[in-house]
Design an enzyme around this catalytic site. Structure first.
Site, short mmCIF file in Angstrom:
data_model
loop_
_atom_site.label_atom_id
_atom_site.label_comp_id
_atom_site.label_asym_id
_atom_site.label_seq_id
_atom_site.Cartn_x
_atom_site.Cartn_y
_atom_site.Cartn_z
N GLU A 111 69.68 -85.66 31.17
CA GLU A 111 68.77 -85.76 32.32
C GLU A 111 67.62 -86.65 31.97
OE1 GLU A 111 68.64 -85.31 35.05
OE2 GLU A 111 68.55 -83.05 35.83
N ASP A 112 67.20 -87.25 33.03
CA ASP A 112 65.89 -88.15 32.77
C ASP A 112 64.78 -87.33 32.92
OD1 ASP A 112 66.59 -87.66 35.53
OD2 ASP A 112 66.04 -89.45 36.20
N PHE B 107 53.93 -88.14 40.05
CA PHE B 107 55.04 -88.85 40.29
C PHE B 107 55.44 -90.01 39.66
CE2 PHE B 107 58.07 -91.28 43.20
CZ PHE B 107 58.94 -90.47 43.02
N ASP C 56 61.80 -81.24 36.19
CA ASP C 56 60.54 -81.05 36.99
C ASP C 56 60.63 -79.85 37.47
OD1 ASP C 56 58.35 -81.47 38.95
OD2 ASP C 56 59.19 -83.13 39.61
N LYS D 69 58.28 -82.09 32.68
CA LYS D 69 57.27 -82.01 33.38
C LYS D 69 56.93 -80.65 33.82
CE LYS D 69 56.56 -85.03 37.31
NZ LYS D 69 56.42 -85.15 38.59
N LYS E 89 71.72 -90.17 39.57
CA LYS E 89 71.98 -91.38 38.89
C LYS E 89 70.96 -91.74 38.03
CE LYS E 89 72.90 -93.32 43.52
NZ LYS E 89 72.52 -94.18 44.64
N GLY E 90 69.75 -90.95 37.95
CA GLY E 90 68.74 -90.99 37.17
C GLY E 90 69.05 -91.19 35.62
#
Ligand code: PRP
Length: 183
Positions: free
Chosen positions: A99-100, A152, A103, A131, A43-44
């Site tokens: 993508e948001d 985070f 990571d 990140k 959902k990001g």
């Protein structure tokens, strides 16, 4: 108040607007005369995809897949689940995954393999946040909005336990928010 849970704003609303314009311009130029298929990973991706596409001056298709590897917590489980698949054909399409955040890169490397196996002509990735300090697999996104430290973060689509997605910026969540709940 939700905003009291934020320790520091990392990427402001104004930063995000400038990033979306810059990435949208780059994609418009790189995909000239093409009709890319933008695939948002739910959902990001929702706020980013919605703002980014306004700056892409091309004919595009937009599709969404629901995938999850965090299952609500603060660390990737490494188990990437497709919760809602797509029924459209990726064959011979120029796919851009939206993508948001990248990571660990578990999610994106799994998705890249999937789309290539489904016959996409090309697959590139645009991410608002990168990140690199979180990587478990080597991977560099094709289009990066901004690089963030290994903290985070929540907001602008990113959640903790499904909350904070509606913040208009990206911020570092106070440790007390998740240590109290997870200890
Ligand atoms: C988040 C984010 C990316 C992925 C990145 O999704 O939206 O898809 O994690 O992390 P990774 O590089 O470590 O794989 P999440 O699994 O939390 O689902 P959500 O988008 O529904 O919040």
């Amino acid at each position: 108040m939700m905003t009291h849970d934020i320790e520091e704003i990392l990427v402001s609303k104004e930063d995000i607007e400038a990033i979306c314009k810059s990435l949208g311009d780059q994609i418009t130029s790189d995909y000239k005369n093409k009709k890319p298929l933008l695939i948002g990973l739910l959902k990001g991706c929702i706020p980013f995809m919605s703002d980014l596409v306004k700056h892409i001056d091309l004919y595009v298709d937009m599709e969404y897949l629901s995938v999850s590897s965090y299952h609500g917590g603060i660390a990737s489980t490494g188990d990437v689940k497709i919760k809602k698949d797509s029924d459209i054909s990726f064959k011979d399409r120029d796919v851009i995954i939206v993508e948001d955040i990248v990571d660990t890169a578990n999610t994106i490397t799994t998705m890249l393999e999937l789309f290539k196996n489904r016959g996409a002509l090309s697959v590139k990735v645009v991410t608002l946040l990168d990140k690199p300090g979180g990587r478990l697999k080597p991977y560099t996104p094709d289009y990066i909005g901004t690089t963030i430290p290994n903290k985070f973060v929540v907001g602008y689509g990113l959640d903790y336990n499904e909350l904070y997605r509606n913040l208009p910026y990206v911020g570092i969540l106070k440790k007390s928010v998740y240590t109290n709940k997870e200890s």
